[in-house]
Design a protein around this motif. Structure first.
Motif, PDB file in Angstrom:
ATOM      1  N   ALA A   1       3.043   7.328  12.052  1.00 28.72           N
ATOM      2  CA  ALA A   1       3.973   7.484  12.590  1.00 28.72           C
ATOM      3  C   ALA A   1       3.900   5.372  12.352  1.00 28.72           C
ATOM      4  CB  ALA A   1       3.299   6.833  13.838  1.00 28.72           C
ATOM      5  N   TRP A   2       4.954   4.711  12.692  1.00 31.34           N
ATOM      6  CA  TRP A   2       5.077   3.396  11.979  1.00 31.34           C
ATOM      7  C   TRP A   2       5.003   2.437  12.736  1.00 31.34           C
ATOM      8  CZ3 TRP A   2       6.706  -0.310  15.668  1.00 31.34           C
ATOM      9  CH2 TRP A   2       6.733   0.869  17.114  1.00 31.34           C
ATOM     10  N   TRP A   3       3.843   2.837  14.217  1.00 33.82           N
ATOM     11  CA  TRP A   3       2.974   1.942  15.020  1.00 33.82           C
ATOM     12  C   TRP A   3       2.012   1.567  14.344  1.00 33.82           C
ATOM     13  CZ3 TRP A   3      -0.221   5.217  17.314  1.00 33.82           C
ATOM     14  CH2 TRP A   3       0.481   6.461  17.378  1.00 33.82           C
ATOM     15  N   THR A   4       1.160   2.619  13.583  1.00 29.32           N
ATOM     16  CA  THR A   4      -0.169   3.020  13.350  1.00 29.32           C
ATOM     17  C   THR A   4      -0.492   1.566  12.302  1.00 29.32           C
ATOM     18  OG1 THR A   4       0.337   3.731  11.300  1.00 29.32           O
ATOM     19  CG2 THR A   4      -0.093   5.534  13.614  1.00 29.32           C
ATOM     20  N   PRO A   5      -1.424   0.839  12.512  1.00 24.76           N
ATOM     21  CA  PRO A   5      -1.945  -0.257  12.350  1.00 24.76           C
ATOM     22  C   PRO A   5      -2.120  -0.288  10.451  1.00 24.76           C
ATOM     23  CG  PRO A   5      -3.388  -0.251  13.861  1.00 24.76           C
ATOM     24  CD  PRO A   5      -2.990   1.285  13.425  1.00 24.76           C
ATOM     25  N   ASP A   6      -1.986   0.349   9.843  1.00 32.56           N
ATOM     26  CA  ASP A   6      -1.893   1.076   8.610  1.00 32.56           C
ATOM     27  C   ASP A   6      -0.853   0.575   7.813  1.00 32.56           C
ATOM     28  OD1 ASP A   6      -1.579   3.565   9.142  1.00 32.56           O
ATOM     29  OD2 ASP A   6      -2.825   4.251   7.412  1.00 32.56           O
ATOM     30  N   VAL A   7       0.408   1.224   8.264  1.00 28.46           N
ATOM     31  CA  VAL A   7       1.805   1.404   8.228  1.00 28.46           C
ATOM     32  C   VAL A   7       2.395   0.539   8.895  1.00 28.46           C
ATOM     33  CG1 VAL A   7       3.925   2.616   8.733  1.00 28.46           C
ATOM     34  CG2 VAL A   7       1.686   3.917   8.434  1.00 28.46           C
ATOM     35  N   HIS A   8       2.141   0.027   9.300  1.00 29.36           N
ATOM     36  CA  HIS A   8       2.987  -1.195  10.080  1.00 29.36           C
ATOM     37  C   HIS A   8       2.481  -2.732   9.316  1.00 29.36           C
ATOM     38  CE1 HIS A   8       4.402  -4.505  12.619  1.00 29.36           C
ATOM     39  NE2 HIS A   8       2.952  -5.395  12.812  1.00 29.36           N
TER      40      HIS A   8
ATOM     41  N   GLY B   1       0.647  -0.848   0.229  1.00 28.46           N
ATOM     42  CA  GLY B   1       0.489  -0.296  -0.470  1.00 28.46           C
ATOM     43  C   GLY B   1       1.164   1.051   0.096  1.00 28.46           C
ATOM     44  N   SER B   2       0.628   2.237   0.444  1.00 28.93           N
ATOM     45  CA  SER B   2       0.890   3.397  -0.031  1.00 28.93           C
ATOM     46  C   SER B   2       1.224   4.371   1.361  1.00 28.93           C
ATOM     47  CB  SER B   2       0.209   4.679  -0.714  1.00 28.93           C
ATOM     48  OG  SER B   2      -1.112   5.032  -0.423  1.00 28.93           O
ATOM     49  N   SER B   3       0.610   3.786   2.739  1.00 30.36           N
ATOM     50  CA  SER B   3       0.606   4.316   3.567  1.00 30.36           C
ATOM     51  C   SER B   3       2.254   4.176   3.674  1.00 30.36           C
ATOM     52  CB  SER B   3      -0.090   3.457   4.947  1.00 30.36           C
ATOM     53  OG  SER B   3       0.371   1.918   4.869  1.00 30.36           O
ATOM     54  N   ILE B   4       3.261   3.656   3.514  1.00 30.85           N
ATOM     55  CA  ILE B   4       4.368   3.407   4.803  1.00 30.85           C
ATOM     56  C   ILE B   4       5.603   5.279   3.555  1.00 30.85           C
ATOM     57  CG2 ILE B   4       5.413   1.294   3.721  1.00 30.85           C
ATOM     58  CD1 ILE B   4       6.103   1.560   1.672  1.00 30.85           C
TER      59      ILE B   4
ATOM     60  N   ASP C   1       1.818  -1.885   5.777  1.00 28.75           N
ATOM     61  CA  ASP C   1       2.606  -2.623   4.749  1.00 28.75           C
ATOM     62  C   ASP C   1       3.814  -2.816   4.773  1.00 28.75           C
ATOM     63  OD1 ASP C   1       0.545  -1.944   2.909  1.00 28.75           O
ATOM     64  OD2 ASP C   1       0.799   0.445   3.003  1.00 28.75           O
ATOM     65  N   ARG C   2       4.544  -2.288   6.556  1.00 29.55           N
ATOM     66  CA  ARG C   2       6.050  -2.748   6.333  1.00 29.55           C
ATOM     67  C   ARG C   2       6.568  -3.930   6.532  1.00 29.55           C
ATOM     68  NH1 ARG C   2       9.474   0.133   9.433  1.00 29.55           N
ATOM     69  NH2 ARG C   2       8.799  -1.114  11.727  1.00 29.55           N
ATOM     70  N   ARG C   3       5.589  -4.950   7.304  1.00 29.19           N
ATOM     71  CA  ARG C   3       5.199  -6.224   8.001  1.00 29.19           C
ATOM     72  C   ARG C   3       5.883  -7.283   6.813  1.00 29.19           C
ATOM     73  NH1 ARG C   3       2.233 -10.993   9.850  1.00 29.19           N
ATOM     74  NH2 ARG C   3       2.640 -11.633  11.778  1.00 29.19           N
ATOM     75  N   PRO C   4       5.681  -6.817   5.238  1.00 21.91           N
ATOM     76  CA  PRO C   4       6.095  -8.594   5.012  1.00 21.91           C
ATOM     77  C   PRO C   4       7.573  -8.196   4.189  1.00 21.91           C
ATOM     78  CG  PRO C   4       4.924  -7.609   3.481  1.00 21.91           C
ATOM     79  CD  PRO C   4       4.506  -6.671   4.546  1.00 21.91           C
ATOM     80  N   PHE C   5       8.282  -6.553   4.567  1.00 25.44           N
ATOM     81  CA  PHE C   5      10.041  -6.338   4.955  1.00 25.44           C
ATOM     82  C   PHE C   5      10.264  -6.882   6.213  1.00 25.44           C
ATOM     83  CE2 PHE C   5       8.522  -2.235   2.164  1.00 25.44           C
ATOM     84  CZ  PHE C   5       8.790  -3.037   0.810  1.00 25.44           C
TER      85      PHE C   5
ATOM     86  N   GLY D   1      13.525  -5.647  -1.200  1.00 26.42           N
ATOM     87  CA  GLY D   1      12.923  -4.467  -2.193  1.00 26.42           C
ATOM     88  C   GLY D   1      12.335  -3.201  -1.572  1.00 26.42           C
ATOM     89  N   ALA D   2      12.620  -3.088  -0.222  1.00 25.07           N
ATOM     90  CA  ALA D   2      12.091  -1.792   0.329  1.00 25.07           C
ATOM     91  C   ALA D   2      13.158  -0.768   0.021  1.00 25.07           C
ATOM     92  CB  ALA D   2      12.208  -1.820   2.011  1.00 25.07           C
ATOM     93  N   PRO D   3      12.456   0.607  -0.285  1.00 22.63           N
ATOM     94  CA  PRO D   3      13.576   1.879  -0.683  1.00 22.63           C
ATOM     95  C   PRO D   3      14.207   2.313   0.643  1.00 22.63           C
ATOM     96  CG  PRO D   3      10.994   2.108   0.013  1.00 22.63           C
ATOM     97  CD  PRO D   3      10.906   0.641  -0.206  1.00 22.63           C
ATOM     98  N   ARG D   4      13.772   2.169   1.332  1.00 21.71           N
ATOM     99  CA  ARG D   4      14.080   2.971   2.982  1.00 21.71           C
ATOM    100  C   ARG D   4      14.412   2.134   4.135  1.00 21.71           C
ATOM    101  NH1 ARG D   4       9.961   5.535   2.923  1.00 21.71           N
ATOM    102  NH2 ARG D   4       9.987   5.430   4.952  1.00 21.71           N
TER     103      ARG D   4
END
Length: 354
Positions: free
Chosen positions: A10-17, A2-5, A19-23, A337-340
């Protein structure tokens, strides 16, 4: 993904987490596989203290400082280490032969897509083995990370590398000649001394900016950053080898050429992944190099760090060895494939300052 990253959430918000979780799951899988890699080769995993008397003595590494208070109230300066290197070498002096270490390390003045103030360094050491062995290790670990993530290509900023191909091995002098048309070794004496004016002339001829107060080291770094690094690790990884002795404070001189040292860096997609040495074990020479590094740090930044006298004493009984530091988070970035870099950290440091 998703685009939330890409938002300021904040990284701990559920939607951001989410998207980050596969990384992050990829990070865990790669770390587990690497632990197996080292265990299968007879390495002992060690865990070193973060707080140290000295954070390291390289001019352009910046530490986080704190103060230890004794039970009697006496203050003692302490630092968060920039690398577990000093502690690992003390363990080699103590008798360990093959050790590996996943260490959280801390570097001030560093933040960006490839930099974070706290990150994970994977270091490993081989007593009695050459630094060429580390080149093979690092290439195998790169391929292992790709295999775990089931990817055939690492890509960063639109350019890629095949992590399964044998890396190109290129000396720093060859890279200067190829990418800047500069004869670097002509500016270095047989004892490792450098000719600032000679290098300045070469940079001007190559169309590279030179400031009046630039040192030889300043100009060397500018060529590396502007002309060399952007060309490394595309198609296949690059091992940039044989750094000038003055740019390898902890590496022994090359037996082939006293102007250069047994130091290499591994690059993929223009990203520096690892920094390896044939380790310097001459305590007197190491002290001289650290003192020179601290003079340069004082000149540029107006501060110095203390020497770790225990480390220098340990060098007197440390066996010949090779050692390497790999930026674990950066390798995970490329493999997933993480950009950051912050996207592959379970709980990154909050943004501070500006």
């Amino acid at each position: 993904m998703g685009s939330s990253i890409d938002t300021m959430s904040a990284w701990w918000t559920p939607d951001v987490h989410l998207d980050r979780r596969p990384f992050l799951l990829g990070r865990n899988a790669i770390q587990s596989a690497m632990r197996g890699f080292f265990a299968a080769r007879g390495f002992l995993e060690v865990d070193t203290a973060t707080l140290q008397i000295s954070p390291g003595n390289e001019a352009h590494l910046h530490a986080f400082a704190t103060t230890g208070i004794t039970t009697s109230g006496h203050p003692t300066p302490l630092y968060l280490h920039t690398s577990p290197e000093f502690a690992c070498k003390k363990l080699l002096a103590a008798g360990e032969k093959r050790i590996s270490c996943f260490a959280h390390v801390y570097r001030n003045r560093e933040r960006g897509p490839l930099h974070h103030p706290e990150f994970t360094m994977l270091e490993w050491y081989r007593a009695g083995e050459t630094y060429e062995t580390l080149m093979r290790d690092s290439a195998e670990l790169m391929a292992l990370a790709a295999d775990i993530m089931k990817t055939k290509t690492f890509t960063y900023r639109g350019r890629g590398v095949d992590p399964f191909l044998e890396p190109e091995r290129l000396s720093v002098a060859e890279a200067f000649q190829r990418y800047a048309n500069i004869d670097l070794l002509a500016t270095i004496d047989s004892d490792g001394g450098t000719d600032r004016d000679h290098l300045a002339t070469k940079l001007k001829d190559a169309g590279i900016r030179v400031a009046e107060d630039d040192s030889w080291a300043d100009m060397f770094s500018r060529v590396i950053v502007e002309r060399v690094e952007p060309e490394l690790g595309f198609g296949r990884a690059t091992i940039l080898d044989e750094y000038p002795t003055s740019e390898a404070a902890l590496a022994r001189r090359s037996p082939k050429d006293s102007r250069v040292a047994e130091r290499f860096e591994l690059y993929a997609c223009g990203v520096e992944l690892a920094n390896g040495f044939g380790e310097l074990t001459d305590a007197a020479e190491q002290r001289r190099r650290f003192e020179a590094e601290m003079l340069e740090k004082q000149r540029v930044y107006g501060e110095t760090y203390p020497l770790d006298e225990d480390f220098l004493a340990a060098l007197t009984i440390m066996p010949p060895a090779s050692g390497i530091a790999l930026g674990f988070d950066r390798l995970v970035m490329l493999a997933t494939g993480a950009p950051r870099i912050d996207l592959v950290m379970w709980a990154p440091v909050a943004v501070y300052g500006s």
